[in-house]
Design an enzyme around this catalytic site. Structure first.
Site, mmCIF file in Angstrom:
data_model
loop_
_atom_site.group_PDB
_atom_site.id
_atom_site.type_symbol
_atom_site.label_atom_id
_atom_site.label_comp_id
_atom_site.label_asym_id
_atom_site.label_seq_id
_atom_site.Cartn_x
_atom_site.Cartn_y
_atom_site.Cartn_z
ATOM 1 N N PRO A 16 -10.030 -29.389 -11.159
ATOM 2 C CG PRO A 16 -10.384 -28.630 -13.324
ATOM 3 C CD PRO A 16 -11.101 -28.950 -12.056
ATOM 4 C CG ASN A 17 -4.940 -28.147 -13.624
ATOM 5 O OD1 ASN A 17 -4.276 -29.085 -14.058
ATOM 6 N ND2 ASN A 17 -5.741 -27.424 -14.396
ATOM 7 N NE ARG A 24 -2.937 -24.611 -11.221
ATOM 8 C CZ ARG A 24 -4.230 -24.356 -11.148
ATOM 9 N NH1 ARG A 24 -4.929 -24.778 -10.120
ATOM 10 N NH2 ARG A 24 -4.814 -23.689 -12.097
ATOM 11 C CE1 TYR A 29 -4.972 -20.399 -8.515
ATOM 12 C CE2 TYR A 29 -3.160 -21.215 -9.861
ATOM 13 C CZ TYR A 29 -4.422 -20.648 -9.758
ATOM 14 O OH TYR A 29 -5.117 -20.335 -10.906
ATOM 15 C CG ASN A 81 -11.245 -23.909 -6.011
ATOM 16 O OD1 ASN A 81 -11.632 -23.551 -7.126
ATOM 17 N ND2 ASN A 81 -10.069 -23.558 -5.511
ATOM 18 C CB ALA A 84 -10.175 -24.524 -15.251
ATOM 19 C CG HIS A 87 -13.584 -19.453 -14.928
ATOM 20 N ND1 HIS A 87 -13.958 -18.545 -13.959
ATOM 21 C CD2 HIS A 87 -12.366 -19.939 -14.546
ATOM 22 C CE1 HIS A 87 -12.990 -18.480 -13.040
ATOM 23 N NE2 HIS A 87 -12.018 -19.314 -13.371
ATOM 24 C CD GLU A 105 -17.834 -19.671 -6.864
ATOM 25 O OE1 GLU A 105 -18.987 -19.180 -6.718
ATOM 26 O OE2 GLU A 105 -17.121 -19.405 -7.851
ATOM 27 C CG HIS A 107 -12.542 -19.165 -6.735
ATOM 28 N ND1 HIS A 107 -12.421 -20.189 -7.644
ATOM 29 C CD2 HIS A 107 -13.845 -18.794 -6.738
ATOM 30 C CE1 HIS A 107 -13.604 -20.426 -8.175
ATOM 31 N NE2 HIS A 107 -14.495 -19.597 -7.637
ATOM 32 C CG LEU A 108 -6.595 -21.794 -3.385
ATOM 33 C CD1 LEU A 108 -5.960 -22.807 -4.316
ATOM 34 C CD2 LEU A 108 -6.058 -21.931 -1.981
ATOM 35 C CB SER A 109 -6.190 -16.574 -7.170
ATOM 36 O OG SER A 109 -7.118 -17.114 -8.099
ATOM 37 N NE ARG A 114 -5.391 -15.466 -11.502
ATOM 38 C CZ ARG A 114 -5.287 -16.799 -11.572
ATOM 39 N NH1 ARG A 114 -6.025 -17.548 -10.779
ATOM 40 N NH2 ARG A 114 -4.460 -17.356 -12.417
ATOM 41 N NE ARG A 118 -7.167 -17.115 -14.497
ATOM 42 C CZ ARG A 118 -6.807 -18.378 -14.743
ATOM 43 N NH1 ARG A 118 -7.493 -19.377 -14.225
ATOM 44 N NH2 ARG A 118 -5.742 -18.643 -15.479
HETATM 45 C C1 DQA Z 1 -9.017 -21.052 -8.917
HETATM 46 C C2 DQA Z 1 -9.148 -19.929 -9.935
HETATM 47 C C3 DQA Z 1 -9.459 -20.483 -11.330
HETATM 48 O O1 DQA Z 1 -9.573 -19.425 -12.271
HETATM 49 C C4 DQA Z 1 -8.352 -21.406 -11.786
HETATM 50 O O2 DQA Z 1 -8.671 -21.983 -13.033
HETATM 51 C C5 DQA Z 1 -8.000 -22.436 -10.780
HETATM 52 C C6 DQA Z 1 -8.004 -22.102 -9.358
HETATM 53 C C7 DQA Z 1 -8.568 -20.538 -7.535
HETATM 54 O O3 DQA Z 1 -8.686 -21.298 -6.582
HETATM 55 O O4 DQA Z 1 -8.066 -19.411 -7.411
HETATM 56 O O5 DQA Z 1 -7.619 -23.555 -11.126
HETATM 57 O O6 DQA Z 1 -10.292 -21.664 -8.755
#
Ligand code: DQA
Length: 151
Positions: A16-17, A24, A29, A81, A84, A87, A105, A107-109, A114, A118
């Site tokens: 999502p997102n 965003r 990101y 990825n 959200a 978690h 897996e 994650h960009l961040s 954080r 997370r």
């Molecule tokens: C994320 C990290 C998650 O905590 C967050 O909810 C995201 C992006 C990342 O790619 O850093 O939507 O997965």
């Protein structure tokens, strides 16, 4: 008789997102759009001889069904990825548990730098490995690693 082997397949699942990437929270990101990331992965896949399919959804159930499809189609590798849902999602974890292919897996961040909520990933103990904090480069590194793991 020589068997005809199909190209290895890798499914990239974005949660999502992530369809809003580029606009965003770019400080967290990055400025690349999801489309740019996906195009880069497809181009790298063609260099590596891998057939890359991409999928994004804002819905947990749709992500679970994409994993079921990967199971049915015997996908050779997964990059995920879960955003959200990383978690929270027991459903995505359970779906991944069905697969025996290598899974990375991404994650960009750096989720560990954080907020505390997370720091926990529901899928990290199911996947082969995790890459976090390297921005969109993480996806490309994951695909390169999968190419080696799939062999
Ligand atoms: C994320 C990290 C998650 O905590 C967050 O909810 C995201 C992006 C990342 O790619 O850093 O939507 O997965």
């Amino acid at each position: 008789m020589t068997a005809i082997r199909r190209k290895p397949t890798v499914l990239v699942i974005h949660g999502p997102n992530l369809n809003m990437l580029g606009r965003r929270e770019p400080e967290t990101y990055g400025t690349e759009t999801l489309d740019q990331i996906n195009q880069g992965l497809k181009a790298l896949g063609s260099d590596l001889g891998i057939d890359v399919t991409v999928f994004q959804s804002n819905y947990e159930g749709a992500m679970v069904e994409a994993i079921h499809k990967a199971f049915e189609e015997k996908t050779d590798g997964i990059i995920i990825n879960p955003a959200a849902y990383t978690h929270t999602s027991v459903a995505i974890k359970d779906a991944l548990l069905m697969l025996s292919c290598p899974m990375i897996e991404v994650h960009l961040s750096n989720i560990y730098k954080r907020e505390a909520f997370r720091h926990k990933s529901m899928v990290s103990d199911v996947v082969t490995g995790q890459i976090a904090g390297l921005g969109s480069r993480g996806y490309r590194l994951a695909l390169t690693a999968l190419a080696e793991l799939i062999g």
